[in-house]
Design an enzyme around this catalytic site. Sequence first.
Site, mmCIF file in Angstrom:
data_model
loop_
_atom_site.group_PDB
_atom_site.id
_atom_site.type_symbol
_atom_site.label_atom_id
_atom_site.label_comp_id
_atom_site.label_asym_id
_atom_site.label_seq_id
_atom_site.Cartn_x
_atom_site.Cartn_y
_atom_site.Cartn_z
ATOM 1 N N ARG A 1 13.180 87.587 -71.871
ATOM 2 C CA ARG A 1 14.025 86.915 -72.265
ATOM 3 C C ARG A 1 12.389 86.924 -73.656
ATOM 4 O O ARG A 1 11.508 86.305 -73.934
ATOM 5 C CB ARG A 1 13.358 85.754 -72.496
ATOM 6 C CG ARG A 1 14.122 84.660 -73.570
ATOM 7 C CD ARG A 1 14.919 83.371 -73.235
ATOM 8 N NE ARG A 1 15.661 83.250 -72.703
ATOM 9 C CZ ARG A 1 16.669 82.371 -72.786
ATOM 10 N NH1 ARG A 1 16.317 81.033 -72.813
ATOM 11 N NH2 ARG A 1 18.240 82.217 -72.549
ATOM 12 N N HIS B 1 22.845 88.250 -76.463
ATOM 13 C CA HIS B 1 22.401 87.627 -74.854
ATOM 14 C C HIS B 1 23.833 87.271 -74.131
ATOM 15 O O HIS B 1 24.703 86.780 -73.867
ATOM 16 C CB HIS B 1 22.636 85.636 -75.593
ATOM 17 C CG HIS B 1 21.767 84.658 -74.510
ATOM 18 N ND1 HIS B 1 21.623 85.211 -73.329
ATOM 19 C CD2 HIS B 1 22.406 83.184 -74.119
ATOM 20 C CE1 HIS B 1 21.140 84.460 -72.622
ATOM 21 N NE2 HIS B 1 21.896 83.350 -73.252
ATOM 22 N N GLN C 1 25.162 85.233 -70.450
ATOM 23 C CA GLN C 1 24.997 84.627 -71.397
ATOM 24 C C GLN C 1 26.889 84.303 -71.276
ATOM 25 O O GLN C 1 27.683 84.323 -70.793
ATOM 26 C CB GLN C 1 24.967 83.923 -72.789
ATOM 27 C CG GLN C 1 26.254 82.150 -73.680
ATOM 28 C CD GLN C 1 25.828 81.946 -72.090
ATOM 29 O OE1 GLN C 1 24.485 81.327 -71.600
ATOM 30 N NE2 GLN C 1 26.853 80.896 -71.499
ATOM 31 N N ASP D 1 27.786 77.141 -80.884
ATOM 32 C CA ASP D 1 26.264 77.386 -80.486
ATOM 33 C C ASP D 1 25.030 76.652 -81.538
ATOM 34 O O ASP D 1 25.775 76.074 -82.967
ATOM 35 C CB ASP D 1 26.002 79.266 -80.561
ATOM 36 C CG ASP D 1 24.227 79.104 -79.905
ATOM 37 O OD1 ASP D 1 23.719 77.789 -79.513
ATOM 38 O OD2 ASP D 1 23.661 80.109 -80.002
ATOM 39 N N CYS E 1 26.997 77.646 -74.748
ATOM 40 C CA CYS E 1 25.894 78.230 -73.216
ATOM 41 C C CYS E 1 24.742 76.968 -73.329
ATOM 42 O O CYS E 1 24.685 77.360 -72.663
ATOM 43 C CB CYS E 1 25.229 79.413 -74.945
ATOM 44 S SG CYS E 1 24.275 79.505 -75.968
ATOM 45 N N ARG F 1 26.822 81.195 -64.370
ATOM 46 C CA ARG F 1 25.503 81.742 -65.589
ATOM 47 C C ARG F 1 24.773 82.268 -63.743
ATOM 48 O O ARG F 1 24.104 83.877 -63.729
ATOM 49 C CB ARG F 1 24.380 81.006 -65.843
ATOM 50 C CG ARG F 1 23.973 80.745 -67.448
ATOM 51 C CD ARG F 1 24.840 81.722 -68.501
ATOM 52 N NE ARG F 1 23.643 82.732 -68.159
ATOM 53 C CZ ARG F 1 22.320 81.956 -68.613
ATOM 54 N NH1 ARG F 1 22.128 81.259 -69.338
ATOM 55 N NH2 ARG F 1 21.395 83.111 -68.805
HETATM 56 N N1 CP Z 1 22.420 79.223 -72.490
HETATM 57 C C1 CP Z 1 21.216 79.910 -71.835
HETATM 58 O O1 CP Z 1 20.354 80.540 -71.826
HETATM 59 O O2 CP Z 1 20.268 78.654 -71.333
HETATM 60 P P1 CP Z 1 18.657 78.379 -71.519
HETATM 61 O O3 CP Z 1 18.619 78.572 -72.404
HETATM 62 O O4 CP Z 1 18.421 76.800 -70.998
HETATM 63 O O5 CP Z 1 18.123 79.655 -70.468
HETATM 64 N N1 NVA Z 2 21.030 81.448 -79.977
HETATM 65 C C1 NVA Z 2 20.733 80.367 -78.571
HETATM 66 C C2 NVA Z 2 20.763 80.309 -77.569
HETATM 67 C C3 NVA Z 2 20.127 79.555 -76.422
HETATM 68 C C4 NVA Z 2 20.349 79.914 -75.419
HETATM 69 C C5 NVA Z 2 19.086 80.846 -79.246
HETATM 70 O O1 NVA Z 2 18.968 82.362 -79.224
HETATM 71 O O2 NVA Z 2 18.498 80.028 -79.574
#
Ligand code: CP
Ligand code: NVA
Length: 308
Positions: free
Chosen positions: A105, A132, A135, A222, A262, A290
């Site tokens: 990530r 993502h 997700q 989101d 998400c 997930r």
């Molecule tokens: N939705 C999601 O990816 O959550 P986290 O940022 O907690 O991993």
């Molecule tokens: N769009 C958000 C998703 C978090 C899971 C971000 O990138 O922060």
Amino acid sequence: MPPTQSHRDFLAIPDFSKDELTGLFALADRMKRGVHVRKPLVGKILAMIFTKSSTRTRVSFEVGTTQLGGHAIFLSDRDLQIGRGEPIADTARVLSRMVDGIVIRTFAHADVDELARHADVPVINGLTDLQHPCQVLADILTIRQNFGTHEGKKVAWIGDGNNVANSWLDAAYRLGFDLALACPEGYDPDPKLLARAKENANVTLHRDPREAIAGANAVNTDVWASMGHEEEQKAREKAFASFTVDAKLMSAAAPDAIFLHCLPAHRGEEVSADVIDGPQSVVWDEAENRLHIQKAILAVVMGGERLG
Ligand code: CP
Ligand code: NVA
């Protein structure tokens, strides 16, 4: 897959064919129901590189790896030499000598591509600024569990044209369901991914959230400021002021529509508390999914599990 590569990565949804995605959903369902009892990751190690915060992604990959018989190692950039400038390519080469798979990530999607290019083990995208994918596969699994199928369903995306929105475009491109996005001007999704999705699915981009949500079966939003955009919060609050998914907006969706997010969520910004905590919300099932979909992905790319 290039001929020299003996493993496969999951960096974006189109890395799997439509048939493979259908097989992944079926495998995830079997895992959720406890019917899948094999442990394809026995003796395997997953390295998890995180340069952004995470609750769901980190925990679901770690728990999922253990449940499949393997072991996961969490690696923060605060501790890794990457944080002090060691090249991503060198990190990929070294980790490949010690582990059997890598989740990453991070910010730039190009960094994930670079890691995957130089790794000899599968690389899974746990979120970038662009994508993502895990997700959105969990989200589609949730839609399938509620309606029996994703086919013929209309998904509405209300808000920022961010990483999750882009992965929805990729999903529509591969699976062909209807996708209507409403984004304020200046916050559109990636133009290349939008154009490609439009070639294969009924994908529309709106400025008015009421247009996008009309008759939708699944309504998805989101945060207005994703990780890395925190300093834009105030400007974004202005731009997104009319994009809150509240009860009035939800009433324009199909009567049995489900609400997806998400998470983490900001109640009172992108979604009202009565919607996310109300009867149409399936966000806790979505979060749990997930775990199931990522176990299916791990079993396939790292554990040699066959689909179909
Ligand atoms: N939705 C999601 O990816 O959550 P986290 O940022 O907690 O991993
Ligand atoms: N769009 C958000 C998703 C978090 C899971 C971000 O990138 O922060």
